[in-house]
Scaffold this motif. Structure first.
Motif, mmCIF file in Angstrom:
data_model
loop_
_atom_site.group_PDB
_atom_site.id
_atom_site.type_symbol
_atom_site.label_atom_id
_atom_site.label_comp_id
_atom_site.label_asym_id
_atom_site.label_seq_id
_atom_site.Cartn_x
_atom_site.Cartn_y
_atom_site.Cartn_z
ATOM 1 N N ALA A 195 0.829 -1.207 0.000
ATOM 2 C CA ALA A 195 0.000 0.000 0.000
ATOM 3 C C ALA A 195 0.861 1.253 0.000
ATOM 4 C CB ALA A 195 -0.935 -0.003 1.215
ATOM 5 N N ASN A 196 1.946 1.241 0.770
ATOM 6 C CA ASN A 196 2.808 2.422 0.822
ATOM 7 C C ASN A 196 3.623 2.592 -0.456
ATOM 8 O OD1 ASN A 196 2.966 4.023 3.569
ATOM 9 N ND2 ASN A 196 2.538 1.898 4.104
ATOM 10 N N LEU A 197 3.970 1.495 -1.115
ATOM 11 C CA LEU A 197 4.663 1.605 -2.402
ATOM 12 C C LEU A 197 3.741 2.225 -3.453
ATOM 13 C CD1 LEU A 197 6.641 -1.780 -2.595
ATOM 14 C CD2 LEU A 197 7.570 0.530 -2.267
ATOM 15 N N VAL A 198 2.479 1.804 -3.451
ATOM 16 C CA VAL A 198 1.504 2.404 -4.369
ATOM 17 C C VAL A 198 1.295 3.873 -4.029
ATOM 18 C CG1 VAL A 198 -0.917 2.373 -5.105
ATOM 19 C CG2 VAL A 198 0.337 0.223 -4.837
ATOM 20 N N ALA A 199 1.277 4.173 -2.724
ATOM 21 C CA ALA A 199 1.042 5.552 -2.277
ATOM 22 C C ALA A 199 2.202 6.480 -2.619
ATOM 23 C CB ALA A 199 0.784 5.587 -0.777
ATOM 24 N N LEU A 200 3.373 5.916 -2.953
ATOM 25 C CA LEU A 200 4.509 6.753 -3.340
ATOM 26 C C LEU A 200 4.148 7.686 -4.489
ATOM 27 C CD1 LEU A 200 7.635 4.400 -3.156
ATOM 28 C CD2 LEU A 200 7.203 6.466 -1.815
ATOM 29 N N VAL A 201 3.309 7.198 -5.400
ATOM 30 C CA VAL A 201 2.873 8.030 -6.523
ATOM 31 C C VAL A 201 2.112 9.245 -5.999
ATOM 32 C CG1 VAL A 201 1.484 8.117 -8.624
ATOM 33 C CG2 VAL A 201 2.735 6.022 -8.029
#
Length: 231
Positions: free
Chosen positions: A135-141
């Motif tokens: 979820a946090n990797l996706v939220a990087l965007v």
């Protein structure tokens, strides 16, 4: 209700049984944090060359030395980001001990709850840790595109995920898995806010070492108070 749950958790630090779990929890949290730091430190050294050349500056060859001398500072800075996954990994290791200590003092009439079990707790924690990281990797965007709102997005996202995980693992001890999910849906707003409030001190170096234990204690109180409103 949330504030009272946090204050009740903090007030139990004078309880020898709770303090023993707290000390072990802080030690384990520190060990997990150091392990995560070592992994990140190794990745930085692996990915960065010993020296490189920058335009107008020339050769830069002090990267290794900077990482070595600044290790303590770097670890404290990285703890701002690493403590959220560390806290999630922690849940399956000491949750039963913390919840038992809280319930023995504040809710003795309930009797002991069935323990989740270390193996099952670790399995649940690893599964949630994967969700948290993804979820946090996706939220990087979103962090990059909406940079001024990145802290709000970070605390909202991780507050929701941590709140859901902590509440579910505590509720399942008393209600079972399906009822615990239903309880989460009923009280999602309160749980989300409590999780966000937990995520904030997790990003404060030194203070964040105690947050996983205090968080479990606070969510134990929060579960019982929310459950009492629905009976």
């Amino acid at each position: 209700m949330i504030l009272n749950s946090i204050l009740a958790a903090l007030s139990q630090m004078s309880d020898p049984r709770f303090r023993s779990v707290l000390m072990r929890g802080v030690g384990l949290t520190l060990a997990l944090l150091i392990g995560a730091y070592v992994l990140v430190f190794w990745l930085i050294q692996f990915l960065l060359p010993d020296s490189f050349t920058l335009p107008f500056i020339g050769e830069v060859s002090f990267v290794d030395e900077l990482l070595s001398w600044g290790s303590v500072v770097l670890m404290m800075l990285l703890s701002v980001f690493l403590m959220v996954p560390v806290a999630s990994a922690f849940t399956g290791l000491f949750l039963d001990d913390v919840a038992d200590a809280v319930e023995a003092r504040h809710y003795p009439a309930l009797g002991p709850a069935p323990r989740v079990g270390l193996a099952e707790g670790i399995r649940e924690s690893l599964g949630f840790l994967g969700v948290l990281i993804a979820a946090n990797l996706v939220a990087l965007v979103a962090y990059l595109v909406l940079a001024p709102f990145a802290p709000v997005i970070f605390y909202a996202l991780n507050g929701f995920l941590l709140g859901r995980e902590y509440f579910a693992m505590i509720a399942v001890r008393r209600l079972g898995r399906s009822e615990a999910k239903a309880a989460f849906r009923r009280h999602i707003g309160t749980i989300w806010i409590a999780g966000a409030l937990m995520a904030v001190p997790l990003t404060v170096p030194i203070v964040n070492l105690m947050v996983p234990i205090i968080g479990v204690a606070a969510f134990t109180h929060l579960y019982h108070r929310l459950h009492a409103t629905t009976r």
